[in-house]
Design an enzyme around this catalytic site. Structure first.
Site, PDB file in Angstrom:
ATOM      1  N   ARG A  83       0.839  -1.190   0.000  1.00 49.90           N
ATOM      2  CA  ARG A  83       0.000   0.000   0.000  1.00 49.90           C
ATOM      3  C   ARG A  83       0.881   1.249   0.000  1.00 49.90           C
ATOM      4  NH1 ARG A  83      -4.757   1.222   4.296  1.00 49.90           N
ATOM      5  NH2 ARG A  83      -4.928   3.450   3.899  1.00 49.90           N
ATOM      6  N   ARG A  93      -7.035   0.294  -2.420  1.00 45.72           N
ATOM      7  CA  ARG A  93      -5.931  -0.088  -1.531  1.00 45.72           C
ATOM      8  C   ARG A  93      -5.678  -1.593  -1.568  1.00 45.72           C
ATOM      9  NH1 ARG A  93      -8.574   2.892   3.373  1.00 45.72           N
ATOM     10  NH2 ARG A  93      -8.289   4.478   1.801  1.00 45.72           N
ATOM     11  N   ASP A  96      -6.264  -2.976   3.797  1.00 44.16           N
ATOM     12  CA  ASP A  96      -6.671  -1.970   4.771  1.00 44.16           C
ATOM     13  C   ASP A  96      -7.051  -2.720   6.047  1.00 44.16           C
ATOM     14  OD1 ASP A  96      -7.464   0.447   5.831  1.00 44.16           O
ATOM     15  OD2 ASP A  96      -9.528   0.260   5.079  1.00 44.16           O
ATOM     16  N   ASP A  98      -8.234  -2.175   9.986  1.00 45.01           N
ATOM     17  CA  ASP A  98      -8.714  -1.209  10.980  1.00 45.01           C
ATOM     18  C   ASP A  98      -8.837  -1.879  12.342  1.00 45.01           C
ATOM     19  OD1 ASP A  98      -9.086   0.934   9.199  1.00 45.01           O
ATOM     20  OD2 ASP A  98     -11.016   0.099   8.540  1.00 45.01           O
TER      21      ASP A  98
END
Ligand code: AMP
Length: 440
Positions: A83, A93, A96, A98
């Site tokens: 990324r 992307r 990702d 989180d």
């Protein structure tokens, strides 16, 4: 070690490889141990420039890294997977990751907010999260991930039930419930719903993560074609009742879905199906057990909900589930009555005011017997006589049977009663009325 819930996403091919590689990198070095990983599912991108669909999922890790250190580790992993730093906000992307929940910690730091602010609004985050960590609790809202998912409104912002009509759709829904580790409650009905049905649905909503109500006027359980033809069909109103009662999905198949050409199977509970209501309506309970068995097979519920109003039906269904080893709890709930006392029924709409008044003699009879029972009367003959009195005195009623039976075997009780089921059935104008009370 702290249990942490992570959201996973990628929309640059090879998407799955990117996610799996990132998880491998994340575990390198000390301090992060990977737990359950959810299924990865395709979702459309939300916001940002035009871009490919995402593959989304969630996983659980155990960590002794502090929240900020975990975030730095994640950012290093994202860079390693390819990324680019400084990418467009909400743009494409490779990967990702989180931090959705970090134990029960609440974190507000520059660049790091936990619980993740969009956790509660995104189905594509909550669904995989519920699969791997449905029990984790949002420390601010004090609701579990599973509850958050359940509370998510649909796209129109209302809790309207989905209507499924084919066996394949029903099976897919069940599969997705299983993937999310949701328990399923089934409420089988023939529609023309009233508060009695709603009470079953509401209880199912309380007890199960997902509720499916079936609405199917089952031709197999009607003995007269005319009765089948005039049975009320009110799907639009029924959907409102379902929506208000917490039903997620309505299964409303046409007859050919339930009984396609070539269907030859009959499920029959010997003995219990041929007495009382079964003697008045030969074949009725075979129709009930065949359709209920098929509904249980299609929806694989943890619990199925039935009304005490149809007492013999509950006895027959319980026996079938036990005999066939069907892994489903049968829940029976009390009869819901109109203010005048008459047990609610979809067919009551066919009664004139006079017929309805006559029908209330059944209720008076049951109440008289209950009153005697409370006064310690235990003689079967005396209890039965109390129930029969008002019915015999009512010219508008033609009783089919008034009996006191064993609640499990339906065998008549004579002499002293320890526990009994008082069943009444009578013809009243164009309909047959059924009612009962349990004594003891
Ligand atoms: P039906 O649509 O008549 O086949 O009924 C569907 C389910 O609702 C059955 O389990 C019935 O026993 C139940 N039910 C019907 N009427 C009532 C009522 N008045 N109170 C409670 N449950 C009911």
């Amino acid at each position: 070690m702290t249990r942490v819930l992570l959201g996973l996403g990628s929309n640059v091919e090879p998407r799955e490889d990117h996610i799996r590689t990132a998880l491998d990198f994340l575990q390198e070095g000390d301090g992060v141990r990977l737990g359950a990983v959810s299924a990865l599912t395709v979702t459309a991108p939300v916001g940002g420039p035009p871009q490919g669909d995402y593959l989304n999922g969630a996983c659980v890790v155990e960590t002794d890294l502090a929240p900020r250190d975990l975030m730095l580790r994640i950012q290093a992993v994202e860079r390693r997977v390819g990324r680019q730093s400084g990418t467009v906000r909400w743009g494409p992307r490779e990967v990702d990751i989180d931090i959705l929940l970090y134990g029960d910690r609440v974190v507000h730091q520059p660049g790091l907010v936990v619980p993740h602010p969009r956790l509660t609004t995104r189905r594509f985050v909550l669904e995989p999260a519920a699969e791997v960590a449905g029990d984790m609790v949002h420390p601010v809202l004090r609701r579990s991930v599973r509850e958050l998912l359940r509370a998510l409104p649909d796209r129109e912002g209302r809790r309207t039930p989905r209507v499924l009509t084919t066996a394949d759709e029903m099976r897919d829904w069940v599969k997705s419930c299983r993937r999310n580790r949701f328990t399923v409650g089934l409420v089988p009905t023939m529609g023309a719903l009233h508060a009695g049905h709603a009470s079953l649905m509401t209880q199912a909503y309380r007890e199960a993560d997902r509720v499916v109500a079936s609405i199917f006027v089952n031709p197999l359980q009607f003995d007269a074609a005319s009765d089948l033809q005039r049975y009320p069909r009110t799907l639009e109103d029924d959907l409102l009742v379902c929506a208000e009662s917490g039903v997620d999905t309505v299964f409303a198949p046409p007859p050919e879905v339930m009984f396609p050409p070539g269907f030859r199977t009959k499920v029959s509970v010997d003995g219990l199906s041929t007495v009382l209501e079964g003697a008045v309506r030969p074949g009725h309970f075979d129709g009930v057990t065949t359709v209920v068995c098929k509904l249980l097979a299609l929806t694989l519920p943890d619990r199925a909900y039935f009304g005490q109003k149809d007492a013999q039906q509950t006895v027959v269904v319980r026996r079938m589930v036990k005999d066939l080893g069907i892994p489903c709890d049968i829940v029976v709930l009390p009869t819901v009555r109109d203010p005048d006392g008459l047990a609610m029924s979809s067919r009551n709409r066919f009664l004139s005011p006079e017929e309805r008044a006559a029908g209330l003699a059944l209720v008076r009879g049951l109440r008289a017997a209950e009153g005697l029972w409370r006064e310690e009367q235990r003689d079967a003959g005396a209890l039965l006589a109390a129930a029969k009195g008002p019915v015999d005195a009512e010219p508008g009623l033609v009783p089919d049977y008034i009996v006191l039976v064993d609640p499990d075997t339906l065998e008549p009780i004579e002499g002293p009663v320890r526990r009994g089921l008082l069943l009444v059935a009578a013809r009243c104008g164009p309909v047959r009325l059924l009612d009962n009370v349990v004594l003891g």
